[in-house]
Design a protein around this motif. Structure first.
Motif, PDB file in Angstrom:
ATOM      1  N   LEU A  84       2.223  13.714   6.159  1.00 60.54           N
ATOM      2  CA  LEU A  84       2.388  13.645   4.717  1.00 60.54           C
ATOM      3  C   LEU A  84       2.015  14.966   4.038  1.00 60.54           C
ATOM      4  N   GLY A  85       1.186  15.747   4.691  1.00 59.93           N
ATOM      5  CA  GLY A  85       0.733  16.994   4.085  1.00 59.93           C
ATOM      6  C   GLY A  85      -0.475  16.795   3.189  1.00 59.93           C
ATOM      7  N   ALA A  86      -1.430  15.951   3.644  1.00 59.01           N
ATOM      8  CA  ALA A  86      -2.664  15.780   2.877  1.00 59.01           C
ATOM      9  C   ALA A  86      -3.688  16.808   3.341  1.00 59.01           C
ATOM     10  N   VAL A  87      -4.467  17.321   2.421  1.00 59.36           N
ATOM     11  CA  VAL A  87      -5.517  18.292   2.759  1.00 59.36           C
ATOM     12  C   VAL A  87      -6.550  17.582   3.611  1.00 59.36           C
ATOM     13  N   HIS A 110      -2.616  20.268   5.509  1.00 60.21           N
ATOM     14  CA  HIS A 110      -1.449  20.583   4.674  1.00 60.21           C
ATOM     15  C   HIS A 110      -0.912  21.980   4.938  1.00 60.21           C
ATOM     16  N   MET A 111      -1.536  22.734   5.858  1.00 60.02           N
ATOM     17  CA  MET A 111      -1.229  24.160   5.961  1.00 60.02           C
ATOM     18  C   MET A 111       0.256  24.449   6.116  1.00 60.02           C
ATOM     19  N   TRP A 112       0.961  23.564   6.807  1.00 57.33           N
ATOM     20  CA  TRP A 112       2.381  23.849   7.063  1.00 57.33           C
ATOM     21  C   TRP A 112       3.229  23.689   5.812  1.00 57.33           C
ATOM     22  N   VAL A 113       2.778  22.870   4.846  1.00 55.74           N
ATOM     23  CA  VAL A 113       3.665  22.478   3.752  1.00 55.74           C
ATOM     24  C   VAL A 113       4.215  23.670   2.965  1.00 55.74           C
ATOM     25  N   PRO A 114       3.337  24.531   2.412  1.00 54.88           N
ATOM     26  CA  PRO A 114       3.901  25.625   1.603  1.00 54.88           C
ATOM     27  C   PRO A 114       4.809  26.547   2.396  1.00 54.88           C
ATOM     28  N   ASP A 115       4.415  26.878   3.613  1.00 54.05           N
ATOM     29  CA  ASP A 115       5.229  27.812   4.402  1.00 54.05           C
ATOM     30  C   ASP A 115       6.589  27.219   4.725  1.00 54.05           C
ATOM     31  N   LEU A 155      -9.549  12.346   1.729  1.00 53.02           N
ATOM     32  CA  LEU A 155      -8.279  13.072   1.812  1.00 53.02           C
ATOM     33  C   LEU A 155      -7.646  13.201   0.432  1.00 53.02           C
ATOM     34  N   ALA A 156      -7.713  12.113  -0.347  1.00 55.44           N
ATOM     35  CA  ALA A 156      -7.062  12.114  -1.656  1.00 55.44           C
ATOM     36  C   ALA A 156      -7.718  13.132  -2.581  1.00 55.44           C
ATOM     37  N   VAL A 157      -9.048  13.113  -2.628  1.00 57.27           N
ATOM     38  CA  VAL A 157      -9.738  14.039  -3.529  1.00 57.27           C
ATOM     39  C   VAL A 157      -9.462  15.484  -3.118  1.00 57.27           C
ATOM     40  N   LEU A 158      -9.548  15.751  -1.799  1.00 57.00           N
ATOM     41  CA  LEU A 158      -9.294  17.117  -1.338  1.00 57.00           C
ATOM     42  C   LEU A 158      -7.863  17.537  -1.661  1.00 57.00           C
ATOM     43  N   SER A 159      -6.919  16.608  -1.482  1.00 54.80           N
ATOM     44  CA  SER A 159      -5.518  16.964  -1.743  1.00 54.80           C
ATOM     45  C   SER A 159      -5.297  17.270  -3.204  1.00 54.80           C
ATOM     46  N   VAL A 166       1.406  18.431  -2.418  1.00 55.65           N
ATOM     47  CA  VAL A 166       0.113  18.111  -1.805  1.00 55.65           C
ATOM     48  C   VAL A 166      -0.734  17.297  -2.788  1.00 55.65           C
ATOM     49  N   SER A 167      -0.732  17.711  -4.055  1.00 55.40           N
ATOM     50  CA  SER A 167      -1.557  16.982  -5.014  1.00 55.40           C
ATOM     51  C   SER A 167      -0.989  15.589  -5.272  1.00 55.40           C
ATOM     52  N   HIS A 168       0.336  15.471  -5.274  1.00 60.36           N
ATOM     53  CA  HIS A 168       0.911  14.139  -5.496  1.00 60.36           C
ATOM     54  C   HIS A 168       0.615  13.215  -4.318  1.00 60.36           C
TER      55      HIS A 168
END
Lengths: 507, 477
Positions: B220-223, B226-231, B278-282, B305-307
């Motif tokens: 899902l790309g949760a912090v 999430h490292m792969w998501v932006p790239d 995970l939610a707060v960090l994301s 990621v924030s969503h």
């Protein structure tokens, strides 16, 4: 005449749909058609809103012109409109001011005219919605929605630092309101309803009330704005186009005051009673300290902006001093509470007229000189005698001269404050001196003396359109100042009911 | 066992989709370059046909293929949105692919197979099935990311996505194997029963849970996974990014529901706090880092990621209202993201990607209508009424407050305030700044209409969210 119509829905949707029509008619070619269309829509909306006054029953504090339909059944959110004596006058103030704003933009706005006028019309509908909504989430939708057109207005048609000012405006208000949203959801979880009238009677413990009180305070104090969260207002005012400043000062600030009356006081009466000293303190700081700050301003708009903050201090003072009026052992008959709240309401309406007039006047000067620096002016009376007459009149009413509306509200609040504590009244009354000082000193520097420079020498006096705007406002200020009874009558039943409600503890 | 006992008819949509994907693959070989539109139309026709099949399947829950495959109202709703979104993705991407000389049949074949993978995930009643669906989807997506093979960024993105995705799959498989070892079954319903009956194996179960959760967070790309998501979002061709950022989110939501809620619902007390962290960090990381971005695809990636953090809020509440709030959020997020990346595609032209924030300066002067639509999309992502993003946030906050986690709601609104800034900056660029780029905005009529519909849908759902909300509630009610 239109007693059977869904007047509130019409007053909300006519300007919004009209605004969309104006937007679609576009900026191609001559803008005068768009201007006329916008003016007709705003006048029609005003006429419709007058129906709220003529059909209003002043003997009852119940909600009138109620419209209710299910909107989102899974969350029990309703499309729910209705007005009482607290909201109805503010709706008419909104529709009235919008006409002036559209007239004021006739010549000074030449860029993206349709978008400019559409933003004002859409904002008008949203602001009426804020006052008319009786469902908390429905209210919240209007409350947040109206930020968007204002954001665009300041950002597109504003001055040099418009981007900074408008983002600050949006984020400040947004910070305040999201915490209110959490409080609203919390109460929904407790009581199962978002209807504002149901929230009024929802039982809440003192700890809950205190937290909810602070959530509301963040939303409404930013909007009013109260010291120390007022810093967005001078920036927003200075950078906004004239119309934006007028709407900000005349209507948006009132929405904060209205929020205190509609939400904070009736939903958290015990917390309000416990923390009344805090609000009174913040109000008095606004009146005295911000009054001195206004004295030091070099920019006319900034000066009027600070003066708005000081005047709104009276509004919050009047609303929260009632608890001290009741608690004061010397005041055995507990009188004066209604006077305080009614004074606050009158002050809101009066300030809507006067601050609107002040900003329109600055707009008139700015259109001609393209500067708001007080130092760039001097001796304007020699070149613009008619305009100077209006300026002196509005300055006097801003300073609270008896006979103008500025006097009535402040006087009522000061008299009521006496019943609570002498020092409240004393500090509040300093506004009569400070207000006179900063306003009249500004008038003196701008209008009197020798003609300062060639730019002033070439000024032309106001034209018929500007004369019309000024005289309408002057009549309103005089009428409310000399004979406030019709407005007080409208308020009275609702204010009495509110006081009865908050005098009973929820604990 | 006869075929009828398998109850195979319930999987007709998947069967048709698979067959048609093969047909497109074969037909495309014989289609000449100038008639490549034929493959496109065939793919679109397939999606429409499968959509009709899904829509006409009954509402009642059916389990088929020896308890491997489940059809229920959640599966039906999510599949319909996956198919509709993919249809729109194909509309958006056609001109973009043509301008970059990658308008090839393989794009559609890979995307259709990815959709098949998603549909299998959504309908999985068995963890092996879930894994196979996930891998089918992921492998197709890896290939799609690398589709513009001469582009260095795209290759790098594909590599990262593949390596990290493989690690995540490994984690998932490891967690599943522990789960299998402890419960003795691959069937999700039987796992749930085993968890309910076992009080002594809690530690082992929690161990499996952690691995599974890490894999889900990766996908899902949760912090902090999430490292792969932006790239990947930045490096992929935008036509792929728009696919990557929308339909797979719905499948990911289904995967969480099937595994955590249906399978490991008995461990709700264990995963609730994990998801909260995970939610707060994301929400924190996504919203704060997005402010520093200058590339719109990267900015939208951090916004994703924030969503995801918000979606997790709904799931962690562990109530039916929470699940439906999360589903509502996921669907509306997919629609917003579809419009957002669609706008990037529309602004792009041959040799110009329109992926810098500054490329959007003065859009209001160049095209007031599309600036308006973009403003609606941005406001919706920021959660400002009257757009649908507000209702999504409201529903999720309500779910969290309902389980007495008011602090979590306060944290969520705090970070959404920070998030408002970068969405507003986008509006600022479009409305307050002067245009630097004076090229006329060109795109096909089909794209214009679809994109307008997409943006207006966000507004319309904001004015009348009741229908979609009731649909989501009925799924779990």
């Amino acid at each position: 005449m239109f007693a059977d119509w869904p007047l509130l829905s019409l007053t909300v949707w006519l300007p919004i749909l009209g605004g969309i029509a104006v937007l679609l008619s576009g900026d191609k070619g001559d803008a005068s058609g768009v201007r006329r269309l916008a003016l007709i829509i705003s006048i029609a909306t005003f006429v419709l809103s007058l129906g709220l006054y003529t059909g209003f029953d002043i003997t009852t504090s119940d909600m009138q012109f109620v419209e209710k339909a299910t909107w989102i059944s899974s969350f029990n959110i309703n499309y729910h409109f209705g007005v009482d004596g607290l909201s109805m006058p503010l709706i008419i103030l909104t529709t009235f001011t919008t006409i002036l704003v559209i007239l004021a933009a006739w010549e000074s706005i030449q860029k993206n005219v349709a978008q400019y006028l559409a933003a004002f019309l859409i904002m008008e509908g949203l602001m009426v919605g804020v006052f008319a909504a009786l469902d908390a989430i429905f209210f919240y939708v209007f409350w947040e929605g109206m930020l968007v057109p204002m954001f665009i207005l300041i950002g597109v048609w504003g001055g040099e630092r418009r981007v900074y000012a408008t983002i600050k405006f949006f984020i400040y208000t947004f910070i305040g309101s999201v915490f209110m949203l959490v409080a609203l959801i919390y109460m929904y979880m407790k009581g199962g309803s978002f209807a504002i009238l149901d929230l009024h009677v929802l039982k809440l413990g003192l700890d809950e009330q205190l937290l909810i009180f602070f959530a509301f305070l963040m939303a409404f104090a930013v909007k009013v704005p109260m010291w120390p969260v007022h810093t967005w207002l001078p920036d927003a005012h200075v950078e906004a186009p004239t119309g934006g400043s007028v709407i900000l000062a005349a209507i948006m600030l009132k929405i904060g005051g209205y929020g205190f009356l509609r939400f904070t006081l009736p939903i958290t009466p015990d917390a309000s009673s416990t923390l009344d000293w805090l609000i009174i303190l913040m109000s008095l700081v606004a009146v005295v300290y911000i009054g001195f700050v206004a004295l030091a301003q070099k920019d006319m708009k900034k000066l009027v902006a600070y003066s708005s903050i000081a005047h709104m201090g009276f509004v919050t003072l009047g609303m929260f001093v009632v608890f001290q009026i009741w608690d004061n052992p010397a005041n055995t008959d507990h009188s004066g509470a209604a006077l305080a709240v009614e004074g606050a309401m009158i002050q809101m309406i009066s300030h809507g007229f006067i601050s609107g007039a002040m900003f329109l006047m600055i707009g008139v000067l700015y259109d001609r000189m393209h500067t708001r620096e007080i130092g760039a002016y001097g001796g304007v009376v020699h070149t613009m005698p008619v305009f100077a007459a209006f300026a002196v009149f509005f300055a006097m009413s801003n300073a609270g001269l008896p006979g103008t509306s500025g006097f009535v509200g402040e006087f009522m609040v000061i008299i009521a404050s006496f019943k609570a504590n002498f020092w409240y009244a004393f500090l509040g009354a300093t506004t009569l001196i400070l207000g006179a000082a900063y306003t009249l000193w500004m008038v003196k520097r701008v209008f009197y003396g020798e003609i300062a420079n060639d730019n002033v020498r070439q000024l032309k006096d106001i034209n018929a359109r500007e004369f019309a705007i000024m005289s309408i406002l002057a009549i309103a200020v005089l009428a409310l100042g000399l004979w406030p009874a019709p407005v007080i009558d409208v308020l009275h039943a609702s204010v009495e009911n509110l006081l009865l409600h908050i005098s009973v503890s929820k604990l | 066992m006869t075929l009828d006992a398998l109850n195979y008819a319930i999987a007709w949509p998947e069967i048709v989709l698979m067959a048609m994907a093969c047909v497109v693959l074969v037909v495309d070989v014989f289609v000449e370059e100038k008639n490549r539109n034929f493959s496109y139309l065939l793919a679109q026709l397939t999606l429409l046909a499968v959509f009709a099949l899904v829509a006409t399947t009954g509402e009642e829950t059916v389990i088929a293929y020896n308890d491997m495959f489940v059809h229920d109202s959640m599966a039906q709703t999510l599949k319909m949105f996956i198919l509709a979104i993919t249809f729109v993705v194909f509309v958006y991407s056609r001109d973009y692919l043509k301008e970059r000389a990658i308008f090839k049949g393989e794009f559609y074949v890979l995307a259709l197979f990815a959709v098949l993978g998603m549909m299998l995930m959504v309908s999985a009643a068995n963890i092996l099935m879930l894994y196979l669906g996930l891998e089918l989807m992921s492998l197709c997506l890896y290939a799609l990311v690398a589709f513009q093979r001469d582009n260095g960024n795209a290759s790098e993105a594909a590599m990262k996505y593949f390596v990290l995705g493989a690690i995540a799959s490994g984690m998932l498989l490891y967690g599943m194997s522990i789960l299998y070892g402890l419960s003795g079954s691959l069937n999700i319903a039987e796992i749930a029963t085993a968890i309910a009956n076992s009080n002594d194996n809690r530690i082992g179960m929690s161990f499996a849970l952690v691995f599974i959760l890490v894999a889900l967070a990766f996908k899902l790309g949760a912090v902090p996974f999430h490292m792969w998501v932006p790239d990947v979002y930045q490096g992929s061709p935008t036509a792929v990014t728009v696919f990557l950022g929308t339909a797979p989110k719905l499948a990911g939501f289904a995967m969480i529901m099937r595994l955590l809620v249906e399978g490991m619902g008995g461990l709700v007390n264990d995963w609730q706090m994990m998801l909260a962290i995970l939610a707060v960090l994301s929400m924190a990381t996504g919203n704060i880092i997005a402010i520093a971005q200058t590339n719109i695809k990267r900015m939208l990636a951090y916004s994703t990621v924030s969503h995801v953090g918000f979606i997790l809020l709904g799931i962690l509440s562990g109530t039916a209202e929470g699940y439906s709030a999360a589903m509502f959020y996921t669907i509306t997020y997919a629609l917003m993201s579809l419009g957002g990346f669609g706008m990037v595609i529309m602004m792009a032209r041959a040799g110009f990607e329109a992926d810098q924030l500054d490329d959007y300066k003065g859009l209001n002067q160049r095209s007031p209508w599309f600036a308006f639509l973009m403003m609606i999309l941005m406001l919706s992502m920021a959660g400002v009424p009257p757009t649908v993003g507000f209702w999504a946030k409201l529903a999720v906050l309500q779910a969290v407050i309902n389980i007495d986690m008011v602090w979590l709601a306060l944290v969520a609104v705090f970070f959404s305030i920070i998030g408002v800034y970068y969405y507003l900056r986008m509006i600022k660029l479009m409305y307050f700044d002067e245009a630097e780029d004076q090229h006329p905005i060109q795109c096909g009529r089909d794209m214009q209409i679809t994109l307008s519909g997409n943006g207006l849908l966000i507004l319309a759902l904001g004015l009348y969210p009741a229908g979609l909300m009731a649909l989501c509630l009925a799924t779990f009610g």
